[in-house]
Scaffold this active site. Structure first.
Site: not given
Ligand SMILES: *Cc1c(COP(=O)(O)O)cnc(C)c1O
Length: 408
Positions: A103, A125, A393
């Site tokens: 993020k 948000e 992610s």
């Molecule tokens: C917020 C988040 C997501 C989902 O958001 P995307 O916009 O689909 O990437 C996925 N993995 C993590 C670790 C997150 O914090």
């Protein structure tokens, strides 16, 4: 196969989409109250100027490196590969970034734009709190006022992230409408923006919302795919056979996929939240399994709605994937057949969460564990000379208490 371009040479935007009106085919666009049109035009224009300005990239790249910790490693998960007995699995380690997930790539890019626009007040948000934490962090760094809208239910579930935001000087505003989760938090942020648009920039947290957000958020996350593309060629001397990422709004997935879209031999799979199973409405957040075409929060895309167009409740073990709409570019890529979309259930996800932790010593976010659950299924069906790159992610520190309830 043609010689792949040097990743460092690729400009941020390589394909022609979206078009000038923000459409990816029939998806996307800008469905907003009139008061926001001028602000979105201003943002689009400033974004284009920044893209052409070397000093913008210099500052962004410098902070991505020293503040956020890029580039992130592409890690060969040797133990897990052995255990699954098929394709070689590489993890793109976005979990190692500052604040714990991908993020921050987007939050940082957008705050630099806010600075250029002369805006001093930041709103955002947040669902699980990861985007709120990333935004609070960059707002603190740039000395800007920061208000984060968060559903009351999520504030309870993710209390630690509320404390983190407060520590960094952000005000967390409890949203008490409706389901008291992410969708209502976005509504509240949009309402604030309409009222305070002259002084305020809205840092939207995924590849969603009205144009230019889906394009801009994607471009700030393309660094994931650009690095991975170069890294895998250095390590393996070829492009991967498959890319896998989880899909909430779709920002981490599009960031990984986009720099590979022209590489026809690279298969791509997006994994949505299958919750308790995709048969019953309200049990999941898999928009491509029985979703409908509609408009939500400024963009036209696939979403979970009833026959009257009312947005349905969603469920996922991971708050970050628990949202009724998917980013419009993913809707387009599914339509085109370029990316396949599947789902992982809560149980499969928790299983993968546990397995990566115990086998590799890496605790993944529950969101990312959806992607891992698919890898766990597909890797054994592939041959050892094939390569999968999966986007890790985020890290799972925020999830251990919740996971413990199910696993211990
Ligand atoms: C917020 C988040 C997501 C989902 O958001 P995307 O916009 O689909 O990437 C996925 N993995 C993590 C670790 C997150 O914090």
């Amino acid at each position: 196969m043609s010689e792949p371009a040097d990743a460092t040479q690729t400009p941020l935007t390589t394909t022609s989409l979206p078009d000038a009106t923000g459409h990816f085919g029939t998806f996307g666009g800008r469905f907003v109250p009139e008061t926001l049109v001028a602000a979105l035009d201003e943002l689009t224009a400033e974004y284009e100027k920044a893209q052409a300005d070397p000093t913008f990239h210099e500052e962004l790249d410098g902070l991505l490196a020293d503040f956020c910790g890029r580039e992130t490693p592409l890690y060969f998960a040797e133990q897990w590969t052995k255990k699954l007995g098929g394709a070689k699995i590489y993890l793109k380690r976005e979990d190692l970034l500052h604040t714990g997930a991908h993020k921050i790539n987007n939050a940082l890019g957008q705050i630099l734009l806010a600075k250029r626009l002369g805006k001093k007040r930041i709103i955002a948000e947040t669902g699980a709190g990861q985007h709120g934490v990333a935004t609070a962090s960059v707002a603190a760094r740039f000395g800007m006022e920061c208000i984060v809208y968060m559903g009351e239910v999520d504030m309870d579930r993710q209390h630690l992230n509320v404390v983190r935001m407060n520590l960094m000087g952000a005000e967390v505003c409890a949203v008490t409408a409706g389901q008291r989760t992410l969708k209502e938090a976005v509504n509240e942020a949009l309402r604030d923006w309409v009222t305070n648009v002259r002084t305020t920039h809205y840092i939207l947290g995924s590849a969603l919302g009205p144009h230019p957000y889906p394009m801009m958020v994607r471009d700030f996350h393309r660094v994931i795919g650009k690095e991975a593309r170069q890294q895998i060629q250095e390590i393996e001397g070829k492009l991967p056979d498959m890319l896998v990422a989880c899909v909430g709004g779709g920002s981490n997935a599009i960031g990984l996929f986009h720099p590979f879209l022209e590489d026809k031999d690279v298969k791509m799979v997006g994994v949505e939240a299958g919750g308790h199973g995709v048969e019953k409405e309200g049990d999941h957040a898999a928009r491509f399994q029985g979703g409908k075409l509609g408009v939500l929060q400024g963009t036209k895309t696939w979403l979970l709605a009833d026959d009257q167009g009312q947005i349905e409740l969603t469920h996922s073990v991971s708050a970050g994937l628990d949202y009724a709409a998917v980013g419009p570019e993913h809707a387009f890529l599914q339509d085109e057949g370029r990316v396949d979309y599947t789902f992982a259930t809560d149980d499969e996800t928790l299983d993968a969460f546990k397995e990566l932790s115990s086998v590799e010593g890496i605790i993944p976010a529950l969101e990312s564990s959806h992607a891992l659950a698919y890898v766990k299924k597909v890797a054994p069906t592939m041959s050892p000379d094939q390569v999968i790159v999966v986007n890790l992610s985020g890290r799972g520190d925020k999830d251990v208490e919740q996971a413990a309830k199910y696993l211990l």
